[in-house]
Design a protein around this motif. Structure first.
Motif, PDB file in Angstrom:
ATOM      1  N   VAL A 149       0.843  -1.199   0.000  1.00 28.05           N
ATOM      2  CA  VAL A 149       0.000   0.000   0.000  1.00 28.05           C
ATOM      3  C   VAL A 149       0.883   1.255   0.000  1.00 28.05           C
ATOM      4  N   ARG A 150       1.920   1.254   0.847  1.00 23.44           N
ATOM      5  CA  ARG A 150       2.797   2.442   0.899  1.00 23.44           C
ATOM      6  C   ARG A 150       3.486   2.683  -0.438  1.00 23.44           C
ATOM      7  N   VAL A 151       3.951   1.598  -1.066  1.00 28.28           N
ATOM      8  CA  VAL A 151       4.661   1.735  -2.341  1.00 28.28           C
ATOM      9  C   VAL A 151       3.708   2.212  -3.439  1.00 28.28           C
ATOM     10  N   VAL A 152       2.534   1.593  -3.537  1.00 27.96           N
ATOM     11  CA  VAL A 152       1.590   1.971  -4.605  1.00 27.96           C
ATOM     12  C   VAL A 152       1.101   3.407  -4.390  1.00 27.96           C
ATOM     13  N   GLN A 153       0.904   3.792  -3.122  1.00 32.76           N
ATOM     14  CA  GLN A 153       0.478   5.172  -2.866  1.00 32.76           C
ATOM     15  C   GLN A 153       1.565   6.168  -3.283  1.00 32.76           C
ATOM     16  N   ALA A 154       2.831   5.840  -2.976  1.00 31.26           N
ATOM     17  CA  ALA A 154       3.938   6.737  -3.355  1.00 31.26           C
ATOM     18  C   ALA A 154       4.002   6.870  -4.876  1.00 31.26           C
ATOM     19  N   LEU A 155       3.798   5.753  -5.579  1.00 32.99           N
ATOM     20  CA  LEU A 155       3.803   5.780  -7.042  1.00 32.99           C
ATOM     21  C   LEU A 155       2.594   6.525  -7.569  1.00 32.99           C
ATOM     22  N   GLY A 156       1.453   6.294  -6.940  1.00 32.74           N
ATOM     23  CA  GLY A 156       0.219   6.922  -7.374  1.00 32.74           C
ATOM     24  C   GLY A 156       0.328   8.436  -7.323  1.00 32.74           C
ATOM     25  N   LYS A 157       1.005   8.944  -6.297  1.00 31.99           N
ATOM     26  CA  LYS A 157       1.200  10.395  -6.194  1.00 31.99           C
ATOM     27  C   LYS A 157       1.973  10.918  -7.388  1.00 31.99           C
ATOM     28  N   GLN A 158       2.775  10.057  -8.008  1.00 32.59           N
ATOM     29  CA  GLN A 158       3.523  10.450  -9.204  1.00 32.59           C
ATOM     30  C   GLN A 158       2.738  10.108 -10.474  1.00 32.59           C
ATOM     31  N   SER A 163      -6.598   2.305  -6.489  1.00 35.79           N
ATOM     32  CA  SER A 163      -6.786   3.440  -7.388  1.00 35.79           C
ATOM     33  C   SER A 163      -5.749   4.490  -7.035  1.00 35.79           C
ATOM     34  N   LYS A 164      -5.413   5.323  -8.007  1.00 41.54           N
ATOM     35  CA  LYS A 164      -4.448   6.379  -7.750  1.00 41.54           C
ATOM     36  C   LYS A 164      -5.137   7.536  -7.041  1.00 41.54           C
ATOM     37  N   PRO A 165      -4.450   8.243  -6.124  1.00 43.59           N
ATOM     38  CA  PRO A 165      -5.070   9.431  -5.534  1.00 43.59           C
ATOM     39  C   PRO A 165      -5.349  10.427  -6.658  1.00 43.59           C
ATOM     40  N   GLY A 166      -6.533  10.978  -6.690  1.00 42.30           N
ATOM     41  CA  GLY A 166      -6.864  11.939  -7.740  1.00 42.30           C
ATOM     42  C   GLY A 166      -7.146  11.274  -9.078  1.00 42.30           C
ATOM     43  N   GLN A 167      -7.237   9.942  -9.075  1.00 43.71           N
ATOM     44  CA  GLN A 167      -7.498   9.230 -10.323  1.00 43.71           C
ATOM     45  C   GLN A 167      -8.880   9.594 -10.859  1.00 43.71           C
ATOM     46  N   GLU A 168      -8.981   9.778 -12.165  1.00 48.65           N
ATOM     47  CA  GLU A 168     -10.253  10.072 -12.801  1.00 48.65           C
ATOM     48  C   GLU A 168     -11.039   8.773 -12.848  1.00 48.65           C
ATOM     49  N   GLY A 222      11.446  11.533 -14.465  1.00 48.85           N
ATOM     50  CA  GLY A 222      12.089  10.305 -13.989  1.00 48.85           C
ATOM     51  C   GLY A 222      12.704  10.486 -12.614  1.00 48.85           C
ATOM     52  N   VAL A 223      13.332  11.616 -12.391  1.00 47.84           N
ATOM     53  CA  VAL A 223      13.964  11.885 -11.089  1.00 47.84           C
ATOM     54  C   VAL A 223      12.897  11.878  -9.989  1.00 47.84           C
ATOM     55  N   ARG A 224      11.756  12.541 -10.248  1.00 50.23           N
ATOM     56  CA  ARG A 224      10.707  12.577  -9.231  1.00 50.23           C
ATOM     57  C   ARG A 224      10.185  11.167  -8.908  1.00 50.23           C
ATOM     58  N   VAL A 225      10.000  10.370  -9.953  1.00 51.48           N
ATOM     59  CA  VAL A 225       9.468   9.019  -9.753  1.00 51.48           C
ATOM     60  C   VAL A 225      10.481   8.148  -9.005  1.00 51.48           C
ATOM     61  N   VAL A 226      11.743   8.176  -9.419  1.00 50.05           N
ATOM     62  CA  VAL A 226      12.749   7.324  -8.774  1.00 50.05           C
ATOM     63  C   VAL A 226      12.978   7.764  -7.331  1.00 50.05           C
ATOM     64  N   GLN A 227      12.923   9.075  -7.084  1.00 49.62           N
ATOM     65  CA  GLN A 227      13.076   9.543  -5.704  1.00 49.62           C
ATOM     66  C   GLN A 227      11.911   9.082  -4.830  1.00 49.62           C
ATOM     67  N   ALA A 228      10.697   9.136  -5.378  1.00 53.42           N
ATOM     68  CA  ALA A 228       9.530   8.686  -4.609  1.00 53.42           C
ATOM     69  C   ALA A 228       9.649   7.202  -4.284  1.00 53.42           C
ATOM     70  N   LEU A 229      10.116   6.417  -5.255  1.00 46.27           N
ATOM     71  CA  LEU A 229      10.315   4.987  -5.033  1.00 46.27           C
ATOM     72  C   LEU A 229      11.453   4.738  -4.062  1.00 46.27           C
ATOM     73  N   GLY A 230      12.523   5.516  -4.209  1.00 45.23           N
ATOM     74  CA  GLY A 230      13.693   5.351  -3.355  1.00 45.23           C
ATOM     75  C   GLY A 230      13.337   5.544  -1.894  1.00 45.23           C
ATOM     76  N   LYS A 231      12.443   6.487  -1.629  1.00 48.23           N
ATOM     77  CA  LYS A 231      12.007   6.712  -0.243  1.00 48.23           C
ATOM     78  C   LYS A 231      11.334   5.478   0.318  1.00 48.23           C
ATOM     79  N   GLN A 232      10.778   4.636  -0.565  1.00 51.06           N
ATOM     80  CA  GLN A 232      10.155   3.383  -0.134  1.00 51.06           C
ATOM     81  C   GLN A 232      11.151   2.229  -0.203  1.00 51.06           C
TER      82      GLN A 232
END
Lengths: 277, 277
Positions: free
Chosen positions: A158-167, A212-217, B157-167
């Motif tokens: 959940v933490r990983v998918v949420q972090a990705l979803g924000k991107q 679902s992604k946060p803010g997902q349509e 890409g930097v934003r995405v990899v950084q978000a993943l890296g934090k996880q």
């Protein structure tokens, strides 16, 4: 009589599920199938339909008007075309000139919805509003609950998918014993599961988490699982699947639950704000 | 005479690069090769060596002591073993009892380093301190700079990899025209690039962004690219590769730059805190 529904159809099972639902409810509908994405055998021939290239927005809007569609639902997945594949017509080009292709999918989809509602006067509805009985409920479906290890993997997923979803990237991840085996981008959930099946081919366990992604349509793109997802997960020796309760479509629910029970997988609808610790 | 270096060797080219560097500097060294991960033809036979299972930490420490090693460097990748594969010996089991396997790779690696330094009295050094001339410099390497579109993809890409890296997941992503085609988890960068090669097989462009993780134990795991990375990126029709300046090892740098020039790819060392807008 209820308003005529235009079903803009991409790939996968969801268009067929919506067509079925309209027929069952005797609601008038018209399919606008996207060439190269919608699957003819899934659309069938029962319902009136037009086929257009995704780049032909002008044509698409003409078809929807000619069919006297009032509400529109987007259903099924559309692989994002490259600009050269797209061959945008004038209407599409005007839309793309807004620079939406440079953002993520969410931004693009929200732009399409705004365009259809504000500029063209259609109402865009979410598949989930038409298919409320298909949304994942909260809690364990089927006979197998997640165990404590599974919950650990679910929380990490959940933490990983949420972090990705924000991107604005992907909807899913696979976690086993705290290790994130794979993360979904454009390849889709089936490809993600298949890829993870080959990591340590003797190891068992692990969880597919799909949110679902946060803010997902949600009116355009809703996470969906079906019996095939369960079969893939079983082939990858996963322990189970966790989806977001109230925000995930379960296709072929009876078969899905039977398949999960038969293969020994858990299937759970989770509230990401209220996970067991 | 400089302290004897123990090279704990996994897969890939890095162990050989370190052996070469020791031989060139006439620094005494001893290789502890991890069975199932280190590649015999890359380790060679020039330098004294022992081979151990990754689960045999007790044996490994005995070997390092017998060889009178004072400093240790970890080099090369180690696919995370499952517990059944690991068959931990007593020393390994005591270490694992601390629960470190439940976290991500960073946590596990930091734990190994702490254990070797605090409990066993070795000094653990990072490959980058031994190979400073192999670290990516800032700016364009080779003859081709990124264009404005490429910089847009690099920033995303930097934003995405950084978000993943934090996880504590992965180090790399591939972005094309703002779309994240793929994100790395345990499959490694080569597999990531190969997978993205099959997305829209006619489309060109896109950028591989590879960064160290925030809080990454750089003494154990350092992002690395080599000529093979460039060849894979070219096969996937990418426009170029962006790596973190000062924190990425460039293997076979001359060949790497020649390959990038020959195939028309850019290669750039970036400072993630100071990207062109």
């Amino acid at each position: 009589m209820s308003r005529k529904l235009g079903i803009v159809a991409g790939g996968g099972d969801l268009p067929a599920v919506l067509i079925e639902a309209c027929l069952a409810a005797r609601r008038p509908c018209h399919v606008l199938a996207l060439e190269g994405h919608a699957e003819p055998d899934k659309i069938g021939t029962t319902v009136a339909q037009d086929w257009v290239r995704p780049g032909a927005a002008g044509k698409a809007i003409e078809f929807l008007r000619a069919a006297k569609v009032e509400e529109i639902v987007f259903a099924g997945h559309v692989r994002r075309p490259s600009l050269s594949e797209l061959r945008p017509d004038l209407r599409t080009a005007k839309f793309l000139a807004k620079g939406l292709l440079n953002g993520g999918d969410d931004q693009l989809l929200s732009g399409v919805v705004r365009e259809l509602e504000d500029k063209e006067g259609f109402r865009v509805v979410g598949a989930e509003t038409l298919l409320t009985d298909l949304l994942a409920p909260s809690g364990t479906l089927g006979g197998i609950p997640p165990n404590a290890d599974d919950w650990g993997d679910i929380r990490r997923g959940v933490r990983v998918v949420q972090a990705l979803g924000k991107q604005d990237v992907g909807q899913a991840a696979i976690v086993r014993q705290g290790v994130v085996l794979g993360v979904e981008a454009v390849e889709g959930t089936d490809a993600l599961i298949q890829r993870c099946a080959s990591v340590e081919p003797t190891a068992r366990g692990g969880v597919l988490v799909k949110l679902s992604k946060p803010g997902q349509e949600s009116r355009v793109d809703l996470p969906t699982i079906g019996p095939k997802t369960v079969a893939e997960a079983a082939a990858a020796r996963l322990a189970g699947i966790a989806v977001e309760a109230g925000a995930t479509l379960l296709l072929g629910r009876a078969e899905l639950v039977n398949e999960a029970n038969a293969r020994g997988l858990f299937l759970v609808g989770i509230d990401t704000n209220d996970l067991p610790t």
